[in-house]
Design an enzyme around this catalytic site. Structure first.
Site, mmCIF file in Angstrom:
data_model
loop_
_atom_site.group_PDB
_atom_site.id
_atom_site.type_symbol
_atom_site.label_atom_id
_atom_site.label_comp_id
_atom_site.label_asym_id
_atom_site.label_seq_id
_atom_site.Cartn_x
_atom_site.Cartn_y
_atom_site.Cartn_z
ATOM 1 N N ASP A 96 -46.353 26.336 49.241
ATOM 2 C CA ASP A 96 -46.308 27.090 50.498
ATOM 3 C C ASP A 96 -46.249 28.599 50.259
ATOM 4 O O ASP A 96 -46.567 29.380 51.140
ATOM 5 C CB ASP A 96 -45.084 26.658 51.314
ATOM 6 C CG ASP A 96 -45.276 25.258 51.891
ATOM 7 O OD1 ASP A 96 -46.405 24.958 52.320
ATOM 8 O OD2 ASP A 96 -44.318 24.465 51.888
ATOM 9 N N LYS A 100 -45.082 17.377 62.459
ATOM 10 C CA LYS A 100 -46.244 17.831 61.667
ATOM 11 C C LYS A 100 -47.550 17.300 62.253
ATOM 12 O O LYS A 100 -48.580 17.968 62.222
ATOM 13 C CB LYS A 100 -46.107 17.386 60.200
ATOM 14 C CG LYS A 100 -45.199 18.308 59.397
ATOM 15 C CD LYS A 100 -45.030 17.863 57.950
ATOM 16 C CE LYS A 100 -43.864 18.619 57.325
ATOM 17 N NZ LYS A 100 -43.472 18.131 56.007
ATOM 18 N N PHE A 103 -50.223 14.265 54.684
ATOM 19 C CA PHE A 103 -49.124 13.653 53.939
ATOM 20 C C PHE A 103 -47.865 14.457 54.218
ATOM 21 O O PHE A 103 -47.948 15.624 54.582
ATOM 22 C CB PHE A 103 -49.416 13.664 52.428
ATOM 23 C CG PHE A 103 -50.262 12.505 52.001
ATOM 24 C CD1 PHE A 103 -51.595 12.440 52.357
ATOM 25 C CD2 PHE A 103 -49.713 11.469 51.260
ATOM 26 C CE1 PHE A 103 -52.374 11.355 51.982
ATOM 27 C CE2 PHE A 103 -50.472 10.391 50.876
ATOM 28 C CZ PHE A 103 -51.815 10.328 51.238
ATOM 29 N N ASN A 163 -45.330 22.384 41.349
ATOM 30 C CA ASN A 163 -44.429 21.291 41.739
ATOM 31 C C ASN A 163 -44.760 20.042 40.917
ATOM 32 O O ASN A 163 -45.635 20.069 40.054
ATOM 33 C CB ASN A 163 -44.537 21.015 43.248
ATOM 34 C CG ASN A 163 -45.952 20.696 43.657
ATOM 35 O OD1 ASN A 163 -46.538 19.723 43.183
ATOM 36 N ND2 ASN A 163 -46.534 21.531 44.517
ATOM 37 N N LYS A 214 -48.625 40.052 30.793
ATOM 38 C CA LYS A 214 -47.396 39.263 30.712
ATOM 39 C C LYS A 214 -46.184 40.153 31.029
ATOM 40 O O LYS A 214 -46.087 41.273 30.510
ATOM 41 C CB LYS A 214 -47.272 38.688 29.298
ATOM 42 C CG LYS A 214 -46.102 37.757 29.155
ATOM 43 C CD LYS A 214 -45.967 37.246 27.728
ATOM 44 C CE LYS A 214 -44.694 36.453 27.606
ATOM 45 N NZ LYS A 214 -44.292 36.243 26.234
ATOM 46 N N LYS A 266 -50.182 20.076 63.227
ATOM 47 C CA LYS A 266 -51.377 20.173 62.376
ATOM 48 C C LYS A 266 -52.564 19.391 62.947
ATOM 49 O O LYS A 266 -53.583 19.249 62.289
ATOM 50 C CB LYS A 266 -51.045 19.710 60.951
ATOM 51 C CG LYS A 266 -49.884 20.519 60.329
ATOM 52 C CD LYS A 266 -49.792 20.362 58.843
ATOM 53 C CE LYS A 266 -48.568 21.111 58.308
ATOM 54 N NZ LYS A 266 -48.552 21.262 56.862
#
Ligand code: CTP
Length: 409
Positions: A283, A344, A330, A214, A293, A348
């Protein structure tokens, strides 16, 4: 951070003197009050009137000019200033300060100041590389002055190499960081607290040449680690792949995948008082990690990539959270920020969450700034302005402290 503060900007005689205008406009946006002191040779490149119009304050050149607008003593600006920035700084001013010469308004003010003084050198590459200049820079550093090194490129004189004045945005960011660190350095309020911080993205391997990841750069987590060190805390920084250099004073561990990060966090967790999970953990990961490859010829047309769930590190640590430990999460959201974040926090087992809307201008990945919401267990929240990530880092640490942690601190 510099809002309402007095910045003395020293401008010396180089071709980059005009860039001081851009610095002034950046400082004004932050809300700082600026006084310019120019050297005589700077006036060959730009006039005092330009600075006077931009700052609303007289630009001082002559030590003995009429004290119409300012206090009598030639050291008054040194006393009034919260920080001094010399940009561009020529080899001459660097040499003079290193040698202890105070023969004009700028060198006198620098010598009379007990505030942080920051030099942003700009000069011809050969001059910059000259051993005398390099030695003078080292002398300044040893004496506690700050240097924002020039960047490389083609210089005004046509030569190529290091010597160009650093980007104005970088100068402003560094200046604020230095000011903050000087302030925080005076208060080592995190001494005795052990932090575990994660940062950066994770990479989920498809085959030896491909991965899923990301946009995270790691900047937020690295800023937090730096802030902890500056305030006397202990920090272990576990980072996914990032181009940033490990903050000085942090115990640094580099990992690649979410699973590796999970193992590293489990290992380090028992020794931590505070867990700050700023990493953007993937995730999912490919179900199969190909040893070779993947070749086009071996697969006709479309291909399918099966993904399996990665451990949710923060969730798992929340399950074994020991009494007295603080967990900070975060959340990167694109909608319903408060609602999703509150959920969350509960799921969490967090003390608070730092959430941002990544669609907002100046927020989220790859920016030096961010706009965040601090959301508490009871759902109370506050939103910051668009501020530097380093300011957010300190705000997070202030909030950790507010949780009065640990009791035996
Ligand atoms: N997190 C984690 N492990 C994961 C995913 C997320 O530890 N596998 C942590 C992040 O470091 C962050 C927090 O959980 O502190 C929230 O991350 P975010 O991506 O916003 O939320 P998710 O829980 O992944 O939920 P979703 O992606 O569905 O919004």
């Amino acid at each position: 951070m510099l809002q309402g503060k007095n910045v003395v900007l020293g401008v010396t005689g180089g071709i980059a003197a005009y860039k001081a205008c851009e610095i002034i406009s950046g400082l004004k946006k932050i809300g700082a009050n600026i006084d310019v002191i120019m050297t005589r040779s700077a006036t060959e490149f730009i006039t005092p009137y330009t600075f006077q119009s931009l700052t609303g304050n007289p630009a001082i050149v002559n030590m003995f000019q009429s004290p119409k607008y300012w206090d009598m003593e030639h050291i008054s600006l040194a006393q009034k200033s919260d920080i001094l920035l010399v940009a561009p700084a020529t080899a001459n001013i660097i040499g003079k300060v290193a040698a202890g010469i105070a023969d004009d308004m700028l060198s006198t003010t620098i010598m009379a100041s007990n505030r942080p003084v920051v030099f942003a050198p700009a000069m011809n590459t050969k001059m910059y590389e000259n051993p005398a200049v390099q030695q003078n820079i080292q002398t300044l550093i040893k004496r506690g002055y700050h240097i924002i090194p020039p960047k490389g490129g083609i210089l005004a004189c046509g030569d190529e190499g290091q010597g160009k004045l650093q980007e104005v945005s970088v100068i402003l960011e560094e200046l604020q960081k230095i000011y903050r660190q000087e302030l925080q350095g005076e208060r080592k309020d995190l001494a005795g607290i052990r932090f575990l911080v994660t940062a950066g993205p994770t990479r989920e391997i498809i085959d030896p040449v491909r991965f899923l990841s990301n946009h995270s750069t790691g900047k937020m987590g690295y800023e937090i680690a730096e802030a902890i060190v500056a305030r006397g805390g202990e920090v272990k920084l576990i980072s996914g792949p990032s181009s940033l250099s490990a903050p000085k004073g942090a115990d640094f561990l580099s990992v690649e995948t979410a699973e590796e990060m999970f193992e590293a966090v489990k290992d380090a967790y028992p020794k931590a008082d505070v867990l700050i999970k700023s990493a953007a953990v993937s995730d999912y990961r490919p179900k199969i990690r190909e040893a070779q490859k993947v070749k086009k010829e071996s697969r006709e047309g479309e291909i399918q990539l099966t993904l399996v769930r990665n451990p949710d590190i923060l969730l798992e640590m929340g399950k074994i959270k020991a009494p007295g430990k603080i967990h900070v999460g975060f959340a990167a959201e694109t909608e319903k920020i408060i609602e999703h974040s509150k959920e969350k926090i509960q799921r969490k087992n967090l003390d608070f969450i730092v959430a941002n809307d990544v669609t907002e201008e100046g927020a989220g990945f790859a920016h030096s700034t961010n706009i965040v919401y601090f959301i508490d267990q009871n759902g109370e929240y506050s939103k910051t302005e668009k501020v530097e990530k380093s300011a957010i880092a300190h705000e997070i640490l202030d909030r950790v402290l507010e949780k009065k942690f640990p009791a035996d601190k």
